[in-house]
Design a protein around this motif. Structure first.
Motif, PDB file in Angstrom:
ATOM      1  N   SER A 317      33.297  24.980  64.077  1.00  0.00           N
ATOM      2  CA  SER A 317      32.319  25.349  62.932  1.00  0.00           C
ATOM      3  C   SER A 317      32.152  23.873  62.108  1.00  0.00           C
ATOM      4  N   PRO A 318      31.099  24.116  61.743  1.00  0.00           N
ATOM      5  CA  PRO A 318      30.544  23.026  60.748  1.00  0.00           C
ATOM      6  C   PRO A 318      30.949  22.845  59.302  1.00  0.00           C
ATOM      7  N   VAL A 319      31.993  23.909  59.061  1.00  0.00           N
ATOM      8  CA  VAL A 319      32.442  23.646  57.624  1.00  0.00           C
ATOM      9  C   VAL A 319      33.827  22.710  57.633  1.00  0.00           C
ATOM     10  N   ASN A 320      34.142  22.161  56.402  1.00  0.00           N
ATOM     11  CA  ASN A 320      35.079  21.261  56.126  1.00  0.00           C
ATOM     12  C   ASN A 320      36.343  22.112  56.692  1.00  0.00           C
ATOM     13  N   PRO A 321      37.040  21.019  57.626  1.00  0.00           N
ATOM     14  CA  PRO A 321      38.299  21.576  58.259  1.00  0.00           C
ATOM     15  C   PRO A 321      39.448  22.101  57.468  1.00  0.00           C
ATOM     16  N   ARG A 322      39.311  22.072  56.273  1.00  0.00           N
ATOM     17  CA  ARG A 322      40.622  22.359  55.251  1.00  0.00           C
ATOM     18  C   ARG A 322      40.219  23.906  55.023  1.00  0.00           C
ATOM     19  N   PHE A 323      38.807  24.450  55.281  1.00  0.00           N
ATOM     20  CA  PHE A 323      38.446  25.783  55.291  1.00  0.00           C
ATOM     21  C   PHE A 323      38.693  26.612  56.493  1.00  0.00           C
ATOM     22  N   ARG A 324      39.118  25.775  57.546  1.00  0.00           N
ATOM     23  CA  ARG A 324      39.107  26.644  58.833  1.00  0.00           C
ATOM     24  C   ARG A 324      40.359  27.164  59.173  1.00  0.00           C
ATOM     25  N   LYS A 325      40.494  28.043  59.989  1.00  0.00           N
ATOM     26  CA  LYS A 325      41.797  28.588  60.272  1.00  0.00           C
ATOM     27  C   LYS A 325      42.602  27.701  61.420  1.00  0.00           C
ATOM     28  N   PRO A 326      43.613  27.185  60.879  1.00  0.00           N
ATOM     29  CA  PRO A 326      44.200  26.299  62.253  1.00  0.00           C
ATOM     30  C   PRO A 326      44.481  26.990  63.335  1.00  0.00           C
ATOM     31  N   VAL A 327      45.071  28.517  63.131  1.00  0.00           N
ATOM     32  CA  VAL A 327      45.196  29.067  64.344  1.00  0.00           C
ATOM     33  C   VAL A 327      44.623  30.817  64.098  1.00  0.00           C
ATOM     34  N   LEU A 542      19.860  23.012  59.082  1.00  0.00           N
ATOM     35  CA  LEU A 542      19.972  23.655  57.651  1.00  0.00           C
ATOM     36  C   LEU A 542      20.878  24.896  57.733  1.00  0.00           C
ATOM     37  N   ILE A 543      20.869  25.721  58.617  1.00  0.00           N
ATOM     38  CA  ILE A 543      22.076  26.682  58.828  1.00  0.00           C
ATOM     39  C   ILE A 543      23.340  26.194  58.670  1.00  0.00           C
ATOM     40  N   ALA A 544      23.578  25.120  59.296  1.00  0.00           N
ATOM     41  CA  ALA A 544      24.935  24.572  59.430  1.00  0.00           C
ATOM     42  C   ALA A 544      25.473  24.125  57.913  1.00  0.00           C
ATOM     43  N   ARG A 545      24.369  23.307  57.507  1.00  0.00           N
ATOM     44  CA  ARG A 545      24.756  23.006  55.824  1.00  0.00           C
ATOM     45  C   ARG A 545      25.056  24.278  54.941  1.00  0.00           C
ATOM     46  N   LEU A 546      24.174  25.338  55.042  1.00  0.00           N
ATOM     47  CA  LEU A 546      24.264  26.355  54.304  1.00  0.00           C
ATOM     48  C   LEU A 546      25.669  26.959  54.508  1.00  0.00           C
ATOM     49  N   LEU A 547      26.092  27.057  55.829  1.00  0.00           N
ATOM     50  CA  LEU A 547      27.542  27.894  56.074  1.00  0.00           C
ATOM     51  C   LEU A 547      28.322  27.061  55.543  1.00  0.00           C
ATOM     52  N   ALA A 548      28.411  25.738  55.797  1.00  0.00           N
ATOM     53  CA  ALA A 548      29.293  24.841  54.950  1.00  0.00           C
ATOM     54  C   ALA A 548      29.465  24.929  53.585  1.00  0.00           C
ATOM     55  N   GLU A 549      28.518  25.188  52.792  1.00  0.00           N
ATOM     56  CA  GLU A 549      28.463  25.386  51.288  1.00  0.00           C
ATOM     57  C   GLU A 549      29.134  26.893  51.097  1.00  0.00           C
ATOM     58  N   VAL A 550      28.389  27.795  52.045  1.00  0.00           N
ATOM     59  CA  VAL A 550      28.896  29.107  51.538  1.00  0.00           C
ATOM     60  C   VAL A 550      30.429  29.223  51.825  1.00  0.00           C
ATOM     61  N   GLN A 551      30.749  28.798  52.916  1.00  0.00           N
ATOM     62  CA  GLN A 551      32.517  28.879  53.308  1.00  0.00           C
ATOM     63  C   GLN A 551      33.146  28.003  52.236  1.00  0.00           C
ATOM     64  N   ARG A 552      32.639  26.904  51.460  1.00  0.00           N
ATOM     65  CA  ARG A 552      33.424  26.330  50.521  1.00  0.00           C
ATOM     66  C   ARG A 552      33.466  27.165  49.415  1.00  0.00           C
ATOM     67  N   ILE A 553      32.556  27.912  49.044  1.00  0.00           N
ATOM     68  CA  ILE A 553      32.375  28.759  47.856  1.00  0.00           C
ATOM     69  C   ILE A 553      33.174  29.878  48.013  1.00  0.00           C
ATOM     70  N   LYS A 554      33.323  30.477  49.239  1.00  0.00           N
ATOM     71  CA  LYS A 554      34.090  31.687  49.312  1.00  0.00           C
ATOM     72  C   LYS A 554      35.882  31.023  49.417  1.00  0.00           C
ATOM     73  N   SER A 555      35.977  29.906  50.062  1.00  0.00           N
ATOM     74  CA  SER A 555      37.418  29.186  50.173  1.00  0.00           C
ATOM     75  C   SER A 555      37.904  29.052  48.773  1.00  0.00           C
TER      76      SER A 555
END
Length: 637
Positions: A317-327, A542-555
């Motif tokens: 996923s193009p989001v920051n690794p700290r916002f991803r699920k490790p498992v 662009l979709i990847a950039r927005l996904l990264a920001e939206v996930q940051r906002i959520k996380s």
């Protein structure tokens, strides 16, 4: 509005025990109907009953303009579980006069009307008529306007006499008191928040509390279903749901959700309860809904391929690794056939669902996703050849692309949205799931859509055999952006803004991508506006950039960033473009909303009184079904 039918494909292949289970669960689904009506407005049940009495009374002339207008109004009330639009939440405008209705009410048998003990017809009309006819009285079911008290300006019946600040303080205090709880409940999910004698308190929805009569009927049929469960785990799941309904304890609901996730071996599954929170401006209270389903085994091979590779998708996923699920745990996905729709899933229903909604349960135990094949099939058949795409798609080449790949990619995007999108990512420690408050639903839907949009263009999908080639995703990109920028405006009343969470999500994504790159542009041809995608590769970036920001906002629970993103990109409507889209759509003579008539399930009994078969009948009309449901499943009025 257009009413469709869905077929129970393969139902005849189920065993008698399975058919009986479907029937019992379907009864439990239909008995929750009145709960949804009441949740969507304090006066909905009495208004519905009043109109049904006039509609059925033979002393009322049926050949007048007023009666025909009332019939349309009543059918809209049935469709939306109340007097507010199921999507836009604005109050319906009656095409008949108050004077005419008052005259007809004087003709009917007063014993049939929902009069309270000792209430006169005049008092009854004085209470209900302003709600129906005065546009300034309770004008919107769910208000999400920035800067207003969302509870005092919303007509939904989740709160009584409580301000937004009081409600938020009540639940903030509850969270703080139980901050160290390892398995936190979804505070407020199953209760009405009221103020009595100056004290804010909850009225819990359970078999001994509010909605008791409806819930007891639901429980009765769940107990019957328990007797014919397919396996011990399914029996345990149903028993836990019964315990939850009887106690109203949200910790019991957590246990039910966890055990429901462990049940993978049955062909029959269901959703029954207070689930989605879109109908609450604060995103806390669950609207009642029901769905009975059985597996579409052939189509499920597609979703199982996705779920088996869930960890790969999360890791890339193009989001920051700290916002991803490790498992990634417990992700399961099935394509199912709906057997019965109820509550907030009827007559208009979702085409995909991912549950449970609690983030901590998703993180520790996983989630279940479904795509509803017989519903999408009905939608697709209704859409083919209706002229919509030919009117709004820019050219023949793009039309050909959509014709070739559209249905496949629509289903796949739904699978990715439900199976992986909602189940992806993680909250940082200490972030509450409802930190984004009124913007949470829009951000969550955008996150899931963006995840699906990003990956539908990934070569991995070709490798997995989910799409035929690397061009297929373009059909989804085009139709999604066209919808978000233009065509979903057919569902908006002129002068109104976008309110519904899914529509806001699509507008947010499309307008953000349009304004933050050069991949999309508007084109005028013969006074008609079209969108053109000039660079599909850039659009994916662009979709990847927005996904990264939206996930940051959520996380991170960044409320202010969520507010700015939604208010800037997801709410406003271009009045000129809106007028053009509405006029072009009007000429097509199409219905912007579609819903479904449920099949009738008729048990067949042998000479000993035991069920020996369940027959499926598709002949019931919309009006007959709605009147029958009010008669057979009316428990709260």
């Amino acid at each position: 509005m257009q009413l469709l039918r869905y077929k129970l494909n393969g139902f005849e292949k189920l065993t008698l025990k399975q058919k009986t289970l479907v029937y019992y669960l379907s009864q439990a689904t239909l008995f929750g109907r009145d709960i949804t009506f009441d949740q969507f407005g304090k006066y909905n049940l009495r208004i519905r009953k009043m109109l049904e009495v006039v509609y059925c009374d033979l002393t009322v002339p049926h050949d007048s303009e007023d009666f025909r207008a009332m019939e349309v109004y009543l059918k809209r009330v049935w469709f939306s579980s109340g007097i507010y639009h199921h999507y836009g939440c604005e109050k319906f405008r009656p095409g008949f006069s108050a004077e005419w209705l008052r005259e007809q009410l004087g003709k009917v048998d007063a014993r049939q009307l929902p009069l309270r003990p000792g209430e006169t017809l005049e008092q009854f009309c004085d209470e209900l008529f302003p709600v129906v006819f005065d546009e300034t009285v309770l004008p919107k079911r769910v208000n999400k306007a920035d800067g207003e008290d969302l509870l005092l300006t919303s007509a939904c019946h989740f709160y009584e006499g409580v301000t937004q600040q009081e409600a938020e303080s009540f639940y903030d205090m509850m969270k703080q008191m139980h901050a160290d709880v390892e398995m936190p409940p979804s505070y407020g999910l199953n209760s009405t928040l009221v103020k009595e004698d100056g004290k804010v308190q909850e009225q819990v929805w359970c078999s001994n509390g509010k909605y008791a009569n409806a819930i007891r009927h639901v429980v009765y049929w769940l107990e019957k279903a328990c007797e014919v469960a397919e396996n011990e785990q399914q029996k345990k799941v149903i028993s836990l749901l019964i315990n939850y309904y009887e106690s109203g304890d949200l910790n019991s609901f957590n246990q039910y959700c966890i055990e429901w996730l462990k049940e993978h071996d049955s062909s029959i599954d269901f959703i029954n309860g207070f689930i989605e929170v879109y109908g609450d401006p604060l995103g806390l209270k669950g609207s009642w809904e029901g769905l009975v389903e059985y597996i579409d085994e052939e189509a499920t091979k597609r979703t199982q391929t996705i779920s088996r590779n869930a960890q790969w998708f999360e890791d890339h996923s193009p989001v920051n690794p700290r916002f991803r699920k490790p498992v990634v745990k417990g992700v399961s996905a099935n394509v199912i056939c709906a057997a019965m729709l109820g509550g907030d899933e009827y007559p208009s229903t979702a085409i995909g669902i991912n549950l449970p909604n609690a983030d901590w349960i998703r993180a520790q135990y996983g989630s279940k996703s479904i795509t509803i094949s017989n519903i999408t099939d009905a939608y697709n058949k209704a859409a083919h050849g209706n002229g919509f795409k030919e009117e709004f798609v820019i050219d023949e080449a793009t039309l050909s692309l959509i014709d070739q790949y559209g249905d496949v990619c629509d289903d796949l995007h739904t699978d990715l949205h439900e199976c992986l999108g909602h189940g992806s990512g993680q909250l940082l420690p200490g972030v509450y799931p409802d930190a984004l408050k009124a913007y949470g639903n829009t951000i969550e839907e955008a996150r899931a859509d963006l995840f699906g949009l990003y990956y539908i263009a990934d070569p991995k999908l070709v490798e997995l055999g989910l799409v035929p080639d690397g061009e297929a995703y373009k059909s989804q990109y085009y139709t999604y952006m066209m919808n978000g920028l233009m065509t979903q405006l057919i569902r908006i009343t002129p002068g109104h803004q976008i309110e519904e969470a899914h529509m806001r999500n699509r507008a947010l994504i499309a307008h953000w991508c349009y304004e933050n790159g050069d991949a999309i542009r508007f084109v005028k041809r013969e006074d008609k506006t079209y969108i053109e995608i000039t660079d599909y590769v850039q659009l994916r970036h662009l979709i990847a950039r927005l996904l990264a920001e939206v996930q940051r906002i959520k996380s991170e629970g960044d409320f202010e960033a969520a507010r700015q993103l939604v208010e800037r990109y997801a709410v406003k409507v271009d009045a000129v473009l809106h007028a053009e889209v509405l006029e072009r759509y009007r000429r097509l003579n199409l219905a912007p909303y579609k819903g479904f008539i449920n099949p009738m399930m008729l048990p067949v009994y042998d000479e000993h009184g035991a069920i020996c078969d369940i027959q499926i009948n598709y002949s019931e009309t919309y009006a007959h079904q709605m009147l029958r449901y009010s008669s057979e499943y009316g428990t709260l009025i």
